[in-house]
Design a protein around this motif. Structure first.
Motif, mmCIF file in Angstrom:
data_model
loop_
_atom_site.group_PDB
_atom_site.id
_atom_site.type_symbol
_atom_site.label_atom_id
_atom_site.label_comp_id
_atom_site.label_asym_id
_atom_site.label_seq_id
_atom_site.Cartn_x
_atom_site.Cartn_y
_atom_site.Cartn_z
ATOM 1 N N ASN A 104 0.823 -1.211 0.000
ATOM 2 C CA ASN A 104 0.000 0.000 0.000
ATOM 3 C C ASN A 104 0.855 1.257 0.000
ATOM 4 N N ARG A 105 1.936 1.237 0.765
ATOM 5 C CA ARG A 105 2.827 2.409 0.791
ATOM 6 C C ARG A 105 3.463 2.642 -0.574
ATOM 7 N N ASP A 108 0.915 3.793 -3.219
ATOM 8 C CA ASP A 108 0.579 5.205 -3.002
ATOM 9 C C ASP A 108 1.636 6.095 -3.633
ATOM 10 N N THR A 112 1.138 8.513 -6.975
ATOM 11 C CA THR A 112 1.392 9.946 -6.796
ATOM 12 C C THR A 112 2.402 10.456 -7.818
ATOM 13 N N LEU A 155 -6.844 4.136 0.146
ATOM 14 C CA LEU A 155 -5.918 4.477 -0.925
ATOM 15 C C LEU A 155 -6.648 5.142 -2.076
ATOM 16 N N LYS A 158 -7.350 8.692 -1.230
ATOM 17 C CA LYS A 158 -6.084 9.442 -1.245
ATOM 18 C C LYS A 158 -5.702 9.789 -2.683
ATOM 19 N N ILE A 159 -5.920 8.875 -3.614
ATOM 20 C CA ILE A 159 -5.592 9.134 -5.028
ATOM 21 C C ILE A 159 -6.459 10.264 -5.573
#
Length: 421
Positions: A104-105, A108, A112, A155, A158-159
């Motif tokens: 997941n990190r 992300d 980004t 996630l 966040k996107i």
């Protein structure tokens, strides 16, 4: 007292004779490049596994002929859409030993960085009014689903926030369900990216008869990689055209985008580290992936990567056009002196930025191949990197500079300032 007229004198032959300058002896770049494709059979097998012929049709389709940025933006958006599929695949992975937290990190970060690059490309729209815009959201992208699915909701949201933030300097947004407080028009994402056609290629030819979770991961990773390779190739062609037109500021922006793509490709390759070691090595056997000799490092099976590296190296041929001088047929320091004049007078900043960007691209490309060799050792064992097939990887990052005139000018200036006072 310091001679205030040093800017003129430092590029003169008189000053050159007074200073002892240590210039690197390996000045000439070899005519032959250490990078070349693997055997045709290996390249063809790689392309069929990734279904690249079908992907190339999607990358290369021109649905909006008057939209100049389409050849670059389309494969970039398609890479982003394939990344959404990767997120879905990782979140659906039920193996108890999968490192979901680190996945997941990393995902992300990967998303980004891609959105930032896409936003940079979209800023070209300030002078391009042919972009296909509308007022509706995409109905085919996976992102809205990811933002509402329990396993990927955090996630996905966040996107959407990242899209809002990174697209703020553009005159439109991507139309993927982001908040869009500014009320800007949406890109007709479905018409440009064609998510339904992208996702029709979600299964590789071995999906039915290879029972291995890492098969899908490997397949998706390399589809993302190849999409960005295609985008970078079109960017490099646009750089050549803009230099010929004297648009050095625009070319400078593109050069730094190419540098970021090389770094992004290294980040994509690094995701192999998160694949389970035994499952991956089992998959390597199942797919019959093996080196067959010199120039057969696995990355050289990508014809697109090899071609992009050669185009990156060929940027050196544009230095005389940027400086506005011809190469001295006698081997004299004509280019070096022109570079020092440019650095000293600072009258044409766009040219300085462009030349700096070219060297940054060289560094990023060489760093990619250096990191790739280390990655192979981590994922497959160091015995794999000790084979003859990895010799070319070492030669690439050990090559002398592609820009000897720029290197010599900086070496001379460094010596000048070290002797001053």
């Amino acid at each position: 007292m310091v001679d205030m007229d040093w800017k003129r004198k430092m590029v003169s032959s008189e000053l050159s004779s007074k200073l002892h300058v240590t210039i690197p002896s390996l000045f000439k770049v070899p005519v032959s490049s250490p990078i070349s494709c693997s055997a045709p059979a290996a390249c063809s097998a790689y392309e069929l596994y990734l279904r690249l012929p079908e992907l190339r049709k999607l990358w290369s389709s021109r649905d909006f002929p008057r939209w100049n940025v389409e050849p670059i933006l389309k494969p970039a958006l398609q890479a982003l859409e394939i990344t959404f599929r990767l997120i879905s695949a990782v979140c659906s992975d039920t193996r108890p030993y999968t490192n979901h937290r680190e996945w997941n990190r990393r995902l992300d970060s990967l998303v980004t960085n891609q959105i930032q690059l896409i936003a940079t490309i979209c800023e070209e729209e300030d002078v391009d009014r042919a972009a296909p815009l509308g007022d509706t959201w995409s109905s085919l992208s996976l992102l809205p689903q990811l933002a509402t699915w329990r396993k990927s909701e955090a996630l996905g949201k966040k996107i959407l926030s990242t899209i809002d933030n990174e697209m703020r300097r553009c005159k439109y947004t991507l139309g993927l369900g982001e908040q869009n407080i500014a009320g800007k028009p949406n890109l007709r994402y479905d018409a440009v990216c064609k998510p339904d056609e992208i996702h029709s290629l979600k299964d590789n030819p071995y999906a039915d008869h290879i029972d291995n979770e890492e098969n899908q991961t490997l397949y998706i990773l390399h589809q993302i990689l190849e999409s960005w390779i295609h985008a970078s190739g079109n960017l490099l062609r646009r750089i050549d055209a803009r230099i010929e037109e004297g648009r050095f500021g625009d070319a400078s922006s593109d050069v730094y985008s190419v540098e970021r793509i090389w770094k992004l490709m290294a980040e994509i390759e690094d995701l192999h580290v998160l694949m389970d070691p035994e499952d991956f090595l089992k998959l390597k056997k199942q797919l019959q992936i093996k080196s067959n000799g010199r120039n057969d490092a696995f990355c050289f099976r990508s014809r697109g990567l090899v071609e992009t590296m050669k185009m990156t190296k060929d940027l050196r041929e544009k230095v005389p056009a940027v400086l506005g001088v011809e190469v001295d047929p006698t081997g004299g320091p004509r280019l070096q002196e022109a570079v020092m004049r440019l650095y000293a007078t600072k009258g044409e900043c766009d040219k300085i930025h462009l030349l700096q960007g070219m060297q940054a691209v060289e560094a990023a490309a060489k760093r990619f191949f250096f990191a790739y060799k280390q990655l192979v050792a981590v994922v497959m064992g160091s015995a794999e990197t000790s084979q003859e097939s990895c010799d070319s990887l070492s030669q690439i990052f050990m090559e002398p500079t592609y820009f000897p005139s720029l290197d010599a000018a900086k070496t001379f200036l460094g010596e000048f300032w070290s002797h001053l006072g």
